[in-house]
Design a protein around this motif. Structure first.
Motif: not given
Ligand code: AZE
Length: 183
Positions: A29-32, A36, A131, A133-134, A165
């Motif tokens: 994951k890529k955080d916002p 989260f 900003d 997420y992914s 990530y």
């Protein structure tokens, strides 16, 4: 050719939500900015008879004063002219969880093994994402198959998130096993 403009991010062609249905495990994951989902993240997508997509997601979160809990989240999706781009409305089973409206884009998937999800929450003045997420999803709780890793790495680069990530660990096989293991 990637200019990192949110409007130019390539998404899945001819996305078929019925094939996307079912359970996906987040493997990275890529955080916002802000709170989260931390780990043990999985999402289950359902398509009803009328073609409407909904989802249920869970994951471990830490809220306010270091309260660790399992977030049980729900979402409904609104279709857009692009079949791979949805408007997501989400909320938590409990009121102290997060709720809101996010983009929900499917960048790429083979439906049976991997999927790349992307959501930009705030587009910067220059058109890049300020900003967002992914999630990298896998059908397998054990992670991505070696043959899917290169595809995913190439896509991370295309969406300008290569190197952004973190791995998502899974310490339980289901929500219930997770809760049981965790206390
Ligand atoms: C997603 C999969 C589809 C359903 C949902 C998703 C997103 C969930 C969140 C949850 C955040 C919760 C927090 C609680 C304190 C994209 C994983 C709902 C963003 C921060």
């Amino acid at each position: 050719a990637q200019d990192c403009q949110v409007a130019n991010i390539p998404v899945m062609q001819n996305f078929d939500k019925s094939r996307f249905a079912g359970k996906w495990y987040a493997v990275a994951k890529k955080d916002p900015v802000g709170l989260f989902l931390l780990d043990n993240v999985a999402a289950t997508y359902v398509i009803d008879e009328s073609g409407k997509m909904t989802a249920n997601a869970y994951g471990r979160v830490i809220i306010l004063n270091n309260w660790e809990m399992c977030a049980n989240m729900f979402a409904t999706f609104e279709d857009t002219p692009d079949p791979a781009k949805f408007k997501m409305t989400y909320w938590g089973a409990a009121s102290y969880l997060q709720s809101g409206n996010d983009e929900h884009w499917v960048i790429d998937t083979d439906y049976d093994n991997y999927a790349i999800h992307y959501s930009c929450r705030e587009v910067d003045m220059d058109g890049t994402c300020l900003d967002g997420y992914s999630f990298i999803f896998s059908r397998h709780p054990t992670g991505l198959r070696p043959e899917d890793q290169k595809i995913v790495t190439d896509k991370k680069k295309e969406i300008c998130l290569l190197g952004k990530y973190r791995r998502v660990s899974h310490t339980g096989k289901s929500l219930y096993l997770f809760i049981w293991k965790w206390k």
